[in-house]
Design a protein around this motif. Structure first.
Motif: not given
Length: 811
Positions: A114-116, A119, A544-545, A550, A583, A624
């Motif tokens: 999904n996100g960071g 990744r 970003k998410r 954030k 996002a 995204y």
């Protein structure tokens, strides 16, 4: 086959005709992708086998990286790059009438993350293979990714992410590597001599089938493995709970559906009990299948079991795979016959844990009854670990019940997974210097006192191969032209660009590359949104998410303020600005989804208002993903890294933008702090509360959002527009819940407190961008320092300081 262009073309055409039964002239881009992908996999198959054989023959220590996410993106281009044949294949395909960029578009982004978090795991796998370490990924083969995001009338709509609709050319099903995972049932305790025995009865069996993806290192020869597990049903009437002989077909279908749901979706909605139970099932499924496979591989070394910690390192990426700990204890004691103390010693020597957050909702806790019912033996082991740990605490801090209740693994009716991970790991690391400092001094202070040498920092990193060499090849070529090719193997040598930061010719080349990337992104946006984009405007990007901390909300509130300024003064002197958002909001995160609607509402208003006259444009780019990020990041002028200070553990998007020459506007949060230490005040745009100020407000109070509302007319004007009938607040799209989250809930993430500083910082950005030479100088300085954030550097530290593994050259 890949030795030269002509050999490649001949092999490619031969494979295409023989496998598809059609001539080259009739081949579609999808056909070309399938054939090229199969050729690449066949080409590295021997190296893959040789790598594994080298590990086995040398009895090398191997690290297994457990993660619920591996956001690997598309693999074709990255694999060709790491094999050293990207340009040759591009030229060969061009000779045959195809564009490699069109072929790459045929590949679906793998729905494995999904996100960071995901990744980072993907970057780490790339670095492990490229640095010749024996390191593999352990994950789940999700049938569907998180979701495919569509924007309909400004709202997020979630559709299934059917990334496996077409065959995944990169994976290999390993039926022979399958293992069984057990759920539910009961434990019968017995005795053999003086030894207690535990037998699992009436359990439900789930078959875990391995799907392996090769991870190709930058030397081409070194190929590690990402092993993802798929849950499949298996009917064994004497062993499967509730499916005795004669079970009717409908009951079997119910069982089958229950089993297959385990690997169906990434992060099922856990707002209800059933969703929580499914997440716990997923986590145990991953941990049990992965460990069984690892121990089977170890057994082939013909070494005593006592050698296991010397040959295997287990790393848990956040709390999701924490069940590795009790499951390993179960296997070592119940299956291998070890006593508790020996099993515990081996487990703690093997397991290490990365913490990625201080957010309470992300520090997982599971209901005790749920764990007891679903995983009866594992629950017994967790109880025993907790009892022994609490006894240690009582011995160290007699009578300090408050401390013990704060540190216990089981407290009340919940199992605290982060506490279990800390207690059973030999290393606990944060992912940025500030984050680790907060863990040690605040969030996990009591644990740091109890284990004074356990906590350490490993600042996150990104693979420069994908995020610079593949995503921005023109910039990578310019860097090589300027300082030579050593930076490719030693990315910190990018610092040599510093000597060129004031060179007018080099600045001009950097500027031309940035504009070229902006033109490509502008073309993509025009195709998607049917709107022209000014490539000479400032590309201001936040991708970003979507989460309140954030602060995409701070960004869009500032844009509304900017719009108000233009309406009040249509002749406002400002550099045109293109704001780009990307996002996904979690399906049950209603505030986040309303923020997406607000962004799209304002974008529509701005687009239609002639007074704006092109001064600002706003685009929310749907769905995204890694492949979309590769288009956006090289084109960005401004990187928005504006989380509430102390809330972002590290960030890796900030590093990707920095490496591609964008300037950061941000708070001193996460890895922004370390970026600032390198480039200094003049080369990024800082604003906002410090982490200490934020933590002091949380602890001592003293912040009142309504004071900001009443004292700053800009804030009041913007917030009133959210609830007062007008262009933004009209029928069926008021934003009262956003308004109330800021005022009635006292602005938990200090959006209003940081708003004035954020506005002034953007005024400074406008001034700075007008001085083209100075702007390009800042950009070059950022690129030069970004090599420090290569994941190669991060992985080298994990390898030597946590896992105790060494590079294994393949000759």
């Amino acid at each position: 086959m890949f030795t030269n262009k002509e050999a490649f073309k001949e092999a490619f055409v031969d494979r295409l005709v023989s496998s598809l039964g059609k001539p080259l002239e009739e081949a579609s881009d999808a056909d070309v992708y399938q054939v090229l992908g199969s050729l690449v996999r066949a080409q590295i198959g021997r190296n893959w086998a040789d790598t594994n054989q080298k590990y086995k023959n040398g009895q090398e220590k191997q690290v297994y990286y457990f993660s619920m996410e591996f956001l690997i993106g598309r693999l074709l281009g990255n694999n060709l790059l790491n094999m050293g044949v990207l340009e040759m294949v591009r030229d060969g395909l061009a000779d045959l009438g195809f564009r490699l960029q069109d072929i790459e578009e045929q590949e679906a982004d793998a729905g494995l993350g999904n996100g960071g978090l995901g990744r980072l795991a993907a970057c780490f796998l790339d670095s492990l293979a490229s640095l010749q370490y024996a390191g593999h990924g352990c994950g789940i083969r999700y049938k569907y990714g998180l979701f495919e995001q569509k924007i309909v009338d400004g709202y997020q709509v979630e559709l299934p992410d059917t990334w496996l609709q077409k065959d995944n050319v990169w994976e290999v099903r390993r039926e022979d590597k399958s293992v069984d995972v057990r759920f539910w049932g009961r434990i019968e305790t017995g005795k053999t001599g003086d030894r207690l025995t535990f037998e699992h009865k009436d359990y439900e069996t789930v078959r875990a089938v391995a799907y392996d993806i090769p991870i190709i290192g930058a030397d081409r020869r070194h190929v590690n493995t990402l092993r993802n597990w798929s849950a499949e049903s298996i009917l064994q009437p004497d062993r499967t709970r509730g499916l005795e002989a004669g079970t009717d077909y409908h009951k079997f279908l119910e069982y089958k559906r229950s089993v297959e749901s385990i690997s169906e979706f990434l992060y099922p909605d856990d707002s209800q009990y059933e969703g929580k139970l499914l997440r716990l099932k997923q986590q145990y499924f991953l941990c049990s299948a992965g460990l069984q496979s690892i121990l089977r591989t170890f057994s082939k070394l013909n070494l005593p079991l006592s050698a296991l910690p010397d040959k295997v390192a287990l790393h848990i990426n956040d709390t999701h795979p924490t069940l590795v700990i009790p499951e390993l204890m179960r296997i070592l004691m119940d299956d291998k016959g070890l006593e508790w103390d020996e099993a515990w010693s081996m487990t703690t020597r093997m397991v290490s844990y990365t913490n990625h957050t201080i957010l309470s909702e992300a520090l997982e806790k599971w209901p005790v009854n749920m764990v007891r019912e679903l995983l009866p033996r594992v629950h017994m082991i967790i109880e025993e670990i907790n009892a022994r740990f609490c006894a240690q605490l009582l011995d160290r801090y007699p009578g300090d019940q408050n401390r013990i209740s704060q540190m216990a693994i089981i407290y009340g009716d919940q199992v605290r997974m982060a506490h279990l991970a800390i207690v059973a790991s030999h290393s606990v690391n944060g992912v940025a210097a500030l984050h680790t400092d907060i863990l040690r001094k605040r969030e996990m202070k009591l644990f740091d006192e109890f284990y004074p040498h356990r906590f350490n920092n490993k600042t996150n990193g990104i693979t420069h191969r994908r995020w610079l060499m593949h995503a921005n090849p023109e910039l990578a070529s310019l860097i090589t032209e300027a300082i030579g090719p050593r930076w490719i193997r030693h990315p910190q040598e990018m610092i040599g660009l510093i000597k060129l930061c004031e060179d007018a010719s080099f600045q001009q080349k950097i500027g031309e590359i940035k504009r070229s990337n902006k033109l490509r992104l502008a073309e993509y946006i025009k195709n998607k949104h049917h709107t022209d984009v000014d490539p000479d405007s400032i590309f201001d990007v936040q991708v970003k998410r979507l989460h309140a901390y954030k602060r995409q909300l701070l960004n869009i509130l500032h844009i509304i303020h900017l719009y108000n300024q233009i309406k009040a003064s249509p002749g406002l002197d400002m550099v045109p600005r293109t704001f780009i958002f990307g996002a996904k909001a979690a399906p049950s995160y209603h505030l986040a989804k309303r923020i997406i609607k607000l962004i799209n509402t304002v974008a529509d208003i701005v687009q239609k208002d002639k007074d704006v006259n092109g001064k600002i444009r706003i685009f929310f780019l749907e769905n995204y993903s890694v492949s979309l990020a590769e288009k956006i990041i090289p084109a960005a002028d401004i990187s928005e890294q504006i989380s509430t200070a102390s809330k972002e553990a590290s960030g890796t998007g900030n590093m990707k933008f920095m490496m591609n020459g964008a300037l950061t506007v941000g708070t001193l949060d996460g890895a922004n702090v370390e970026m600032h230490e390198m480039v200094g005040d003049g080369n990024m745009f800082l604003f906002g509360l410090s982490a200490q100020q934020v933590m002091d407000y949380y602890q001592y109070g003293g912040y009142y959002a309504r004071d900001m509302y009443n004292s700053d007319s800009r804030i009041k004007e913007v917030l009133e527009q959210l609830i007062t009938p007008g262009p933004i607040c009209c029928y069926h799209q008021d934003f009262e819940n956003i308004y109330r989250s800021l005022l009635d809930n006292n602005d938990e993430f200090f959006v209003l407190k940081d708003f004035p500083g954020y506005v002034e910082t953007h005024v400074e950005i406008d001034r700075a961008y007008r001085n083209r030479s100075e702007w390009l100088k800042k950009s070059i300085i950022n690129i030069a320092h970004s090599g420090k954030f290569s994941s190669d550097n991060t992985i080298s530290r994990y390898a030597s300081e946590i896992w105790n593994i060494r590079p294994i050259p393949l000759v």
